[in-house]
Design a protein around this motif. Structure first.
Motif, PDB file in Angstrom:
ATOM      1  N   ALA A 195      -9.211   0.417  -0.749  1.00  0.00           N
ATOM      2  CA  ALA A 195      -9.948   0.621  -2.001  1.00  0.00           C
ATOM      3  C   ALA A 195     -10.017   2.109  -2.342  1.00  0.00           C
ATOM      4  CB  ALA A 195     -11.352   0.033  -1.877  1.00  0.00           C
ATOM      5  N   ALA A 196     -10.222   2.954  -1.327  1.00  0.00           N
ATOM      6  CA  ALA A 196     -10.267   4.403  -1.558  1.00  0.00           C
ATOM      7  C   ALA A 196      -8.904   4.921  -1.994  1.00  0.00           C
ATOM      8  CB  ALA A 196     -10.718   5.112  -0.282  1.00  0.00           C
ATOM      9  N   ILE A 197      -7.836   4.366  -1.415  1.00  0.00           N
ATOM     10  CA  ILE A 197      -6.486   4.770  -1.828  1.00  0.00           C
ATOM     11  C   ILE A 197      -6.236   4.369  -3.278  1.00  0.00           C
ATOM     12  CG2 ILE A 197      -4.020   4.299  -1.465  1.00  0.00           C
ATOM     13  CD1 ILE A 197      -4.608   4.096   1.521  1.00  0.00           C
ATOM     14  N   GLY A 198      -6.606   3.138  -3.633  1.00  0.00           N
ATOM     15  CA  GLY A 198      -6.427   2.686  -5.010  1.00  0.00           C
ATOM     16  C   GLY A 198      -7.202   3.544  -5.993  1.00  0.00           C
ATOM     17  N   GLU A 199      -8.412   3.921  -5.612  1.00  0.00           N
ATOM     18  CA  GLU A 199      -9.222   4.785  -6.483  1.00  0.00           C
ATOM     19  C   GLU A 199      -8.575   6.149  -6.659  1.00  0.00           C
ATOM     20  OE1 GLU A 199     -13.690   6.807  -6.479  1.00  0.00           O
ATOM     21  OE2 GLU A 199     -13.222   5.146  -5.120  1.00  0.00           O
ATOM     22  N   PRO A 203       2.209   3.569 -13.743  1.00  0.00           N
ATOM     23  CA  PRO A 203       0.929   2.849 -13.679  1.00  0.00           C
ATOM     24  C   PRO A 203       1.091   1.333 -13.700  1.00  0.00           C
ATOM     25  CG  PRO A 203       0.770   4.684 -15.203  1.00  0.00           C
ATOM     26  CD  PRO A 203       2.218   4.566 -14.834  1.00  0.00           C
ATOM     27  N   ALA A 204       2.063   0.833 -14.459  1.00  0.00           N
ATOM     28  CA  ALA A 204       2.268  -0.615 -14.526  1.00  0.00           C
ATOM     29  C   ALA A 204       2.692  -1.163 -13.159  1.00  0.00           C
ATOM     30  CB  ALA A 204       3.315  -0.957 -15.575  1.00  0.00           C
ATOM     31  N   ARG A 205       3.587  -0.452 -12.501  1.00  0.00           N
ATOM     32  CA  ARG A 205       4.024  -0.870 -11.172  1.00  0.00           C
ATOM     33  C   ARG A 205       2.893  -0.721 -10.144  1.00  0.00           C
ATOM     34  NH1 ARG A 205       8.160  -3.806  -9.966  1.00  0.00           N
ATOM     35  NH2 ARG A 205       8.679  -2.578  -8.099  1.00  0.00           N
ATOM     36  N   GLN A 206       2.081   0.320 -10.336  1.00  0.00           N
ATOM     37  CA  GLN A 206       0.935   0.504  -9.454  1.00  0.00           C
ATOM     38  C   GLN A 206      -0.015  -0.694  -9.543  1.00  0.00           C
ATOM     39  OE1 GLN A 206      -0.837   4.194 -10.621  1.00  0.00           O
ATOM     40  NE2 GLN A 206       0.777   5.475  -9.704  1.00  0.00           N
ATOM     41  N   ALA A 207      -0.211  -1.202 -10.772  1.00  0.00           N
ATOM     42  CA  ALA A 207      -1.079  -2.359 -10.965  1.00  0.00           C
ATOM     43  C   ALA A 207      -0.507  -3.587 -10.249  1.00  0.00           C
ATOM     44  CB  ALA A 207      -1.247  -2.654 -12.456  1.00  0.00           C
ATOM     45  N   ALA A 237       0.837  -1.212   0.000  1.00  0.00           N
ATOM     46  CA  ALA A 237       0.000   0.000   0.000  1.00  0.00           C
ATOM     47  C   ALA A 237       0.870   1.259   0.000  1.00  0.00           C
ATOM     48  CB  ALA A 237      -0.920  -0.013   1.221  1.00  0.00           C
ATOM     49  N   ARG A 238       1.948   1.227   0.743  1.00  0.00           N
ATOM     50  CA  ARG A 238       2.848   2.388   0.768  1.00  0.00           C
ATOM     51  C   ARG A 238       3.495   2.587  -0.599  1.00  0.00           C
ATOM     52  NH1 ARG A 238       8.070   1.660   4.265  1.00  0.00           N
ATOM     53  NH2 ARG A 238       8.510   0.368   2.439  1.00  0.00           N
ATOM     54  N   HIS A 239       3.975   1.489  -1.204  1.00  0.00           N
ATOM     55  CA  HIS A 239       4.594   1.594  -2.528  1.00  0.00           C
ATOM     56  C   HIS A 239       3.586   2.048  -3.576  1.00  0.00           C
ATOM     57  CE1 HIS A 239       8.211   0.152  -0.946  1.00  0.00           C
ATOM     58  NE2 HIS A 239       8.065  -1.158  -1.130  1.00  0.00           N
ATOM     59  N   LEU A 240       2.339   1.633  -3.417  1.00  0.00           N
ATOM     60  CA  LEU A 240       1.300   2.034  -4.370  1.00  0.00           C
ATOM     61  C   LEU A 240       1.165   3.549  -4.419  1.00  0.00           C
ATOM     62  CD1 LEU A 240      -1.150   1.417  -6.224  1.00  0.00           C
ATOM     63  CD2 LEU A 240      -2.543   1.254  -4.141  1.00  0.00           C
ATOM     64  N   VAL A 241       1.207   4.187  -3.271  1.00  0.00           N
ATOM     65  CA  VAL A 241       1.063   5.645  -3.211  1.00  0.00           C
ATOM     66  C   VAL A 241       2.298   6.351  -3.762  1.00  0.00           C
ATOM     67  CG1 VAL A 241       0.802   7.601  -1.632  1.00  0.00           C
ATOM     68  CG2 VAL A 241      -0.536   5.519  -1.275  1.00  0.00           C
ATOM     69  N   LEU A 242       3.471   5.773  -3.505  1.00  0.00           N
ATOM     70  CA  LEU A 242       4.721   6.433  -3.902  1.00  0.00           C
ATOM     71  C   LEU A 242       5.107   6.162  -5.348  1.00  0.00           C
ATOM     72  CD1 LEU A 242       6.865   5.702  -0.704  1.00  0.00           C
ATOM     73  CD2 LEU A 242       5.623   7.797  -1.280  1.00  0.00           C
ATOM     74  N   GLU A 243       4.590   5.090  -5.930  1.00  0.00           N
ATOM     75  CA  GLU A 243       5.000   4.687  -7.287  1.00  0.00           C
ATOM     76  C   GLU A 243       4.282   5.506  -8.362  1.00  0.00           C
ATOM     77  OE1 GLU A 243       6.814   3.441 -10.229  1.00  0.00           O
ATOM     78  OE2 GLU A 243       7.358   2.359  -8.381  1.00  0.00           O
ATOM     79  N   PRO A 244       5.045   6.182  -9.276  1.00  0.00           N
ATOM     80  CA  PRO A 244       4.403   6.972 -10.336  1.00  0.00           C
ATOM     81  C   PRO A 244       4.039   6.137 -11.572  1.00  0.00           C
ATOM     82  CG  PRO A 244       6.771   7.336 -10.367  1.00  0.00           C
ATOM     83  CD  PRO A 244       6.497   6.421  -9.203  1.00  0.00           C
TER      84      PRO A 244
END
Length: 218
Positions: A137-141, A79-83, A70-77
């Motif tokens: 889920a709200a963070i992902g959105e 989109p592929a890595r976010q997925a 979750a932390r990496h999801l927010v910091l990663e720019p």
């Protein structure tokens, strides 16, 4: 004693042998009953203790992995890595749910106060888990919509708070499992010692009975 001496030697030997056999049968029955109690304690120790600790390890490991993702999801720019991080969060959440399901099953195998407490604590973790999934889920959105600041705020404010709460609940459940495991282990040791003492005492009684019968019947 005179009546016994009037019996034939074969009859007297049969009475003595039968008495010894009866005493041995009683000894075996008593020891078997006590050993069955010990076996039950050992089975509970294996089912509740070992299985629950394995499930808890799976839950806490998945919680930690999900928090990092979750932390990496927010910091990663990218989109592929976010997925990829979103997929890690989903897999970790599924692992947490599987662990909680197994824990609930383990807690339902007995009616002791420890098991009831375990079931209640699993219900509490599940409730907190639903809050965490809502926040994630709200963070992902927010991340998918490009609202990085909002995602970071939810991560630091909401996600961190709920994560700490659910992790604390898991640690409390682990302590409860360890307590129940220790109690069952002590009871199993007590049952073993009792069975051993009973066997020794009854064996000594049988030897004494054999001596008395040998004196009376000869």
């Amino acid at each position: 004693m005179g009546a016994l001496h009037n019996l034939r030697i074969g009859t007297r030997l049969g009475l003595g042998f039968g008495s010894i056999l009866l005493a041995v049968a009683v000894l075996v029955a008593v020891v078997l009953v006590q050993l069955s109690g010990m076996a039950h304690r050992v089975n509970v120790l294996a089912d509740v203790g070992v299985k629950a600790l394995v499930d808890l390890n799976k839950i806490t490991t998945s919680l930690a992995e999900r928090g990092i993702a979750a932390r990496h999801l927010v910091l990663e720019p990218d989109p592929a890595r976010q997925a990829q991080y979103l997929d890690q969060i989903k897999r970790a959440s599924a692992s947490v749910e599987a662990g909680l399901k197994d824990m609930a099953e383990v807690g339902s195998r007995g009616s002791s106060s420890n098991n009831a407490q375990m079931r209640q604590m699993v219900v509490g973790i599940r409730e907190t888990e639903q809050k965490y999934l809502t926040v994630v889920a709200a963070i992902g959105e927010a991340v998918n919509a490009g609202r990085k600041a909002e995602a970071a705020e939810k991560l630091l404010r909401d996600c961190k708070t709920v994560y700490e709460q659910i992790f604390a609940q898991a640690m409390a459940l682990e302590r409860e499992v360890e307590k129940a495991t220790n109690e069952h282990g002590e009871r199993a040791d007590g049952a073993y010692n009792q069975a051993r003492l009973t066997a020794v005492a009854m064996a000594a009684s049988i030897i004494a009975l054999g001596g008395v019968l040998a004196w009376v019947l000869t």
